[in-house]
Design an enzyme around this catalytic site. Structure first.
Site, PDB file in Angstrom:
ATOM      1  N   GLY A   7       0.818  -1.218   0.000  1.00  0.00           N
ATOM      2  CA  GLY A   7       0.000   0.000   0.000  1.00  0.00           C
ATOM      3  C   GLY A   7       0.849   1.265   0.000  1.00  0.00           C
ATOM      4  N   PHE A  11      -1.557   7.302   0.739  1.00  0.00           N
ATOM      5  CA  PHE A  11      -1.157   8.496   1.496  1.00  0.00           C
ATOM      6  C   PHE A  11      -0.031   8.220   2.510  1.00  0.00           C
ATOM      7  N   ILE A  12      -0.320   7.411   3.530  1.00  0.00           N
ATOM      8  CA  ILE A  12       0.696   7.231   4.588  1.00  0.00           C
ATOM      9  C   ILE A  12       1.853   6.382   4.071  1.00  0.00           C
ATOM     10  N   LYS A  34      -1.815  -2.371  -5.253  1.00  0.00           N
ATOM     11  CA  LYS A  34      -2.782  -2.753  -6.304  1.00  0.00           C
ATOM     12  C   LYS A  34      -3.163  -1.561  -7.184  1.00  0.00           C
ATOM     13  N   THR A  99      -9.612  -7.109   1.195  1.00  0.00           N
ATOM     14  CA  THR A  99      -8.253  -6.564   1.338  1.00  0.00           C
ATOM     15  C   THR A  99      -7.802  -6.535   2.788  1.00  0.00           C
ATOM     16  N   THR A 124      -5.575   1.174  13.310  1.00  0.00           N
ATOM     17  CA  THR A 124      -6.197   2.483  13.509  1.00  0.00           C
ATOM     18  C   THR A 124      -6.891   2.583  14.866  1.00  0.00           C
ATOM     19  N   ASP A 125      -7.037   3.809  15.366  1.00  0.00           N
ATOM     20  CA  ASP A 125      -7.778   4.008  16.619  1.00  0.00           C
ATOM     21  C   ASP A 125      -9.255   3.660  16.459  1.00  0.00           C
ATOM     22  N   GLU A 126      -9.731   3.568  15.199  1.00  0.00           N
ATOM     23  CA  GLU A 126     -11.166   3.298  14.986  1.00  0.00           C
ATOM     24  C   GLU A 126     -11.584   1.919  15.462  1.00  0.00           C
ATOM     25  N   TYR A 149     -15.570  -0.703   7.781  1.00  0.00           N
ATOM     26  CA  TYR A 149     -14.133  -0.412   7.703  1.00  0.00           C
ATOM     27  C   TYR A 149     -13.440  -0.797   9.010  1.00  0.00           C
ATOM     28  N   LYS A 153     -10.679  -3.782  10.018  1.00  0.00           N
ATOM     29  CA  LYS A 153      -9.348  -3.513  10.596  1.00  0.00           C
ATOM     30  C   LYS A 153      -9.199  -4.258  11.929  1.00  0.00           C
ATOM     31  N   TYR A 206     -20.826  16.793   8.158  1.00  0.00           N
ATOM     32  CA  TYR A 206     -21.836  15.802   8.543  1.00  0.00           C
ATOM     33  C   TYR A 206     -22.466  16.179   9.886  1.00  0.00           C
TER      34      TYR A 206
HETATM   35  P1  NAD Z   1      -4.934   5.152   1.339  1.00  0.00           P
HETATM   36  O1  NAD Z   1      -6.351   4.819   1.041  1.00  0.00           O
HETATM   37  O2  NAD Z   1      -4.405   6.501   1.006  1.00  0.00           O
HETATM   38  O3  NAD Z   1      -3.969   4.095   0.627  1.00  0.00           O
HETATM   39  C1  NAD Z   1      -4.219   2.720   0.634  1.00  0.00           C
HETATM   40  C2  NAD Z   1      -3.271   2.091  -0.370  1.00  0.00           C
HETATM   41  O4  NAD Z   1      -3.467   0.668  -0.348  1.00  0.00           O
HETATM   42  C3  NAD Z   1      -3.513   2.536  -1.817  1.00  0.00           C
HETATM   43  O5  NAD Z   1      -2.284   2.852  -2.436  1.00  0.00           O
HETATM   44  C4  NAD Z   1      -4.168   1.335  -2.465  1.00  0.00           C
HETATM   45  O6  NAD Z   1      -3.906   1.237  -3.857  1.00  0.00           O
HETATM   46  C5  NAD Z   1      -3.527   0.194  -1.697  1.00  0.00           C
HETATM   47  N1  NAD Z   1      -4.325  -1.039  -1.716  1.00  0.00           N
HETATM   48  C6  NAD Z   1      -5.658  -1.155  -1.474  1.00  0.00           C
HETATM   49  N2  NAD Z   1      -6.027  -2.439  -1.608  1.00  0.00           N
HETATM   50  C7  NAD Z   1      -4.906  -3.151  -1.913  1.00  0.00           C
HETATM   51  C8  NAD Z   1      -4.648  -4.514  -2.156  1.00  0.00           C
HETATM   52  N3  NAD Z   1      -5.624  -5.439  -2.094  1.00  0.00           N
HETATM   53  N4  NAD Z   1      -3.381  -4.894  -2.425  1.00  0.00           N
HETATM   54  C9  NAD Z   1      -2.375  -3.970  -2.493  1.00  0.00           C
HETATM   55  N5  NAD Z   1      -2.577  -2.664  -2.298  1.00  0.00           N
HETATM   56  C10 NAD Z   1      -3.822  -2.247  -1.996  1.00  0.00           C
HETATM   57  O7  NAD Z   1      -4.723   4.819   2.882  1.00  0.00           O
HETATM   58  P2  NAD Z   1      -3.913   5.579   4.027  1.00  0.00           P
HETATM   59  O8  NAD Z   1      -4.753   6.656   4.563  1.00  0.00           O
HETATM   60  O9  NAD Z   1      -2.556   5.844   3.543  1.00  0.00           O
HETATM   61  O10 NAD Z   1      -3.879   4.420   5.135  1.00  0.00           O
HETATM   62  C11 NAD Z   1      -2.820   3.476   5.149  1.00  0.00           C
HETATM   63  C12 NAD Z   1      -3.037   2.529   6.313  1.00  0.00           C
HETATM   64  O11 NAD Z   1      -3.085   3.264   7.528  1.00  0.00           O
HETATM   65  C13 NAD Z   1      -4.346   1.756   6.247  1.00  0.00           C
HETATM   66  O12 NAD Z   1      -4.117   0.442   6.693  1.00  0.00           O
HETATM   67  C14 NAD Z   1      -5.267   2.502   7.203  1.00  0.00           C
HETATM   68  O13 NAD Z   1      -6.234   1.634   7.765  1.00  0.00           O
HETATM   69  C15 NAD Z   1      -4.279   2.960   8.249  1.00  0.00           C
HETATM   70  N6  NAD Z   1      -4.652   4.196   8.956  1.00  0.00           N
HETATM   71  C16 NAD Z   1      -4.960   5.331   8.280  1.00  0.00           C
HETATM   72  C17 NAD Z   1      -5.254   6.497   8.985  1.00  0.00           C
HETATM   73  C18 NAD Z   1      -5.570   7.803   8.284  1.00  0.00           C
HETATM   74  O14 NAD Z   1      -5.947   8.763   8.954  1.00  0.00           O
HETATM   75  N7  NAD Z   1      -5.430   7.909   6.970  1.00  0.00           N
HETATM   76  C19 NAD Z   1      -5.238   6.489  10.378  1.00  0.00           C
HETATM   77  C20 NAD Z   1      -4.948   5.291  11.042  1.00  0.00           C
HETATM   78  C21 NAD Z   1      -4.639   4.163  10.320  1.00  0.00           C
HETATM   79  O1  DAU Z   2      -9.061   7.556  13.070  1.00  0.00           O
HETATM   80  C1  DAU Z   2      -8.292   6.983  12.068  1.00  0.00           C
HETATM   81  C2  DAU Z   2      -9.123   6.885  10.807  1.00  0.00           C
HETATM   82  O2  DAU Z   2      -9.276   8.209  10.322  1.00  0.00           O
HETATM   83  C3  DAU Z   2      -8.519   5.994   9.734  1.00  0.00           C
HETATM   84  O3  DAU Z   2      -8.465   4.676  10.217  1.00  0.00           O
HETATM   85  C4  DAU Z   2      -9.342   6.051   8.452  1.00  0.00           C
HETATM   86  O4  DAU Z   2      -8.696   5.312   7.422  1.00  0.00           O
HETATM   87  C5  DAU Z   2      -9.474   7.489   8.026  1.00  0.00           C
HETATM   88  O5  DAU Z   2     -10.315   7.569   6.899  1.00  0.00           O
HETATM   89  C6  DAU Z   2     -10.033   8.344   9.160  1.00  0.00           C
HETATM   90  O6  DAU Z   2     -11.429   8.031   9.427  1.00  0.00           O
HETATM   91  P1  DAU Z   2     -12.499   9.178   9.730  1.00  0.00           P
HETATM   92  O7  DAU Z   2     -13.836   8.658   9.419  1.00  0.00           O
HETATM   93  O8  DAU Z   2     -12.282   9.774  11.063  1.00  0.00           O
HETATM   94  O9  DAU Z   2     -11.983  10.258   8.635  1.00  0.00           O
HETATM   95  P2  DAU Z   2     -12.775  11.187   7.608  1.00  0.00           P
HETATM   96  O10 DAU Z   2     -11.760  12.118   7.034  1.00  0.00           O
HETATM   97  O11 DAU Z   2     -13.612  10.407   6.674  1.00  0.00           O
HETATM   98  O12 DAU Z   2     -13.735  11.999   8.565  1.00  0.00           O
HETATM   99  C7  DAU Z   2     -13.230  12.781   9.629  1.00  0.00           C
HETATM  100  C8  DAU Z   2     -14.417  13.393  10.330  1.00  0.00           C
HETATM  101  O13 DAU Z   2     -15.010  14.366   9.456  1.00  0.00           O
HETATM  102  C9  DAU Z   2     -15.532  12.421  10.661  1.00  0.00           C
HETATM  103  O14 DAU Z   2     -16.153  12.808  11.868  1.00  0.00           O
HETATM  104  C10 DAU Z   2     -16.516  12.577   9.509  1.00  0.00           C
HETATM  105  C11 DAU Z   2     -16.368  14.036   9.149  1.00  0.00           C
HETATM  106  N1  DAU Z   2     -16.602  14.383   7.729  1.00  0.00           N
HETATM  107  C12 DAU Z   2     -15.884  13.706   6.798  1.00  0.00           C
HETATM  108  C13 DAU Z   2     -16.046  13.989   5.454  1.00  0.00           C
HETATM  109  C14 DAU Z   2     -15.290  13.224   4.400  1.00  0.00           C
HETATM  110  C15 DAU Z   2     -17.473  15.407   7.385  1.00  0.00           C
HETATM  111  O15 DAU Z   2     -18.091  16.030   8.260  1.00  0.00           O
HETATM  112  N2  DAU Z   2     -17.640  15.672   6.057  1.00  0.00           N
HETATM  113  C16 DAU Z   2     -16.980  15.008   5.066  1.00  0.00           C
HETATM  114  O16 DAU Z   2     -17.191  15.306   3.864  1.00  0.00           O
END
Ligand code: NAD
Ligand code: DAU
Length: 338
Positions: A7, A11-12, A34, A99, A124-126, A149, A153, A206
């Protein structure tokens, strides 16, 4: 050290690969991704030609491919690959189970078969669910996920635990709070609102907008993962939070302020089902055992992030066209106003 980062085009993952190559130039990194809608090789264009980096397009659920790669002498797997957007998990839970759960099991099986030295699961904290004001999740808190989701996880975390307990796979788990920073796909709150505001589009908040998240700048999470990778104890879970709790409206107002845009862009829309009210973690374990401390404050990090989206307009304009736009219009723009 030879690492398989899955992955890594997201982003991360892309921020982590850049961080690794900068801080550990002797390491070799294979990025297996992927390239779903969220995977973007533009995220790595500055390092794609590095001699110690290689990209392979593929699915973590593809056991044959994963085994081929791991058998090349991989010592460490860091699994970022996942379906990550809560709202999407409401429309297509199956791809999250495939996945996030099956993919993790395939990686664990390869880790076992090829006796790798360390397996890091990025969670994730979720997985803890929602927490009342004044309380904090610790690594020992119950897993009470509320969306497909977070349930997928949590399922993956339990599989990781079972492979450690049963087969002694040297696995560790990080659980971070909400990340923000460069290269985040503009479906998540902060990049969506920055990029919408830049073109004077509405910001769909939201419900009442008083939901609370703890925000961590992505580079701080990368540093935390680095510490867990090098110093963490096998079988352990580490919370990595930013120590920056804000309501969604507070975040929205800061973005509008930094961009000098009017609050009339805010539109309260129908709430997300089973919307978790608050995420907050205690991170004393990572601090005490590993020396983890987030270095970038929320306001500084948000300013840097806004700046990045201002100077990288072509990146997000490309991302916000095509398939993404079709999906977004179908599912989000039709949300009823409340
Ligand atoms: P993202 O959605 O930006 O990236 C996910 C990546 O995984 C993409 O590049 C996608 O192509 C790849 N991927 C998806 N399915 C796949 C598969 N079957 N095989 C190979 N690659 C695949 O996600 P992110 O925000 O960078 O999150 C990365 C990780 O961190 C995730 O596991 C997520 O649960 C965790 N996480 C994210 C956050 C956040 O705030 N973004 C917070 C806590 C934990
Ligand atoms: O806490 C870690 C998680 O943070 C990660 O595990 C997830 O991958 C990541 O997507 C994120 O989840 P959230 O649901 O917290 O993130 P999101 O950016 O979707 O939403 C953040 C907050 O903002 C949530 O309370 C919903 C709200 N929101 C989100 C969107 C996209 C809105 O109010 N409007 C919006 O359009």
């Amino acid at each position: 050290m030879k690492l398989l980062v899955t992955g890594g085009a997201g982003f991360i993952g892309s921020n982590f690969i850049r961080y690794l190559l900068k801080n550990y130039p002797s390491y070799q990194v294979i990025n297996l991704d992927k390239l779903t809608y969220a995977g973007n090789l533009d995220n790595l264009s500055d390092i794609e030609k590095s001699s110690n980096y290689r990209f392979t397009k593929g699915d973590i659920c593809d056991q044959k491919l994963v085994e081929e790669i791991v058998s090349e002498g991989i010592n460490v797997i860091v699994n970022f690959a996942a379906e990550t957007h809560v709202d999407r998990s409401l429309y297509d839970p199956k791809s999250f189970v495939n996945t996030n759960i099956t993919g993790t099991q395939v990686l664990l099986e390869s880790a076992l078969k090829f006796k790798i030295k360390r397996y890091i699961q990025i969670s994730t904290d979720e997985v803890y669910g929602s927490v009342e004001k004044g309380e904090f999740f610790t690594e020992g808190s119950k897993l009470l996920p509320n969306s497909p989701y977070s349930a997928s996880k949590a399922g993956a975390d339990l599989l990781v635990r079972s492979y450690f307990k049963t087969f002694k796979v040297p696995a560790l788990i990080t659980r971070s709070s909400n990340n923000y920073g460069p290269y985040q796909f503009p479906e998540k709150l902060i990049p969506l609102f920055i990029t919408n505001a830049l073109v004077d589009k509405e910001l769909p908040v939201y419900g009442d907008g008083l939901y609370i998240r703890d925000w961590i700048y992505v580079e701080d999470n990368c540093k935390g993962i680095d510490l867990v990778l090098h110093k963490g104890k096998e079988g352990e879970v580490y919370n990595l939070g930013g120590g920056a709790e804000k309501t969604n409206l507070e975040i929205t107002n800061l973005i509008l302020q930094y961009l000098n845009k009017p609050s009339s862009l805010i539109k309260h829309v129908k709430d997300r089902p089973a919307h978790d009210r608050r995420y907050a973690m205690e991170c004393k374990k990572a601090e005490k055992e590993l020396g983890f401390k987030p270095g970038v404050g929320l306001e500084e990090g948000l300013k840097k992030t806004v700046e990045w989206y201002l100077t990288n307009r072509s990146w997000w304009e490309k991302v916000k066209s095509g398939e993404y736009l079709k999906y977004y219009e179908k599912h989000y723009l039709q949300r009823e106003k409340v």
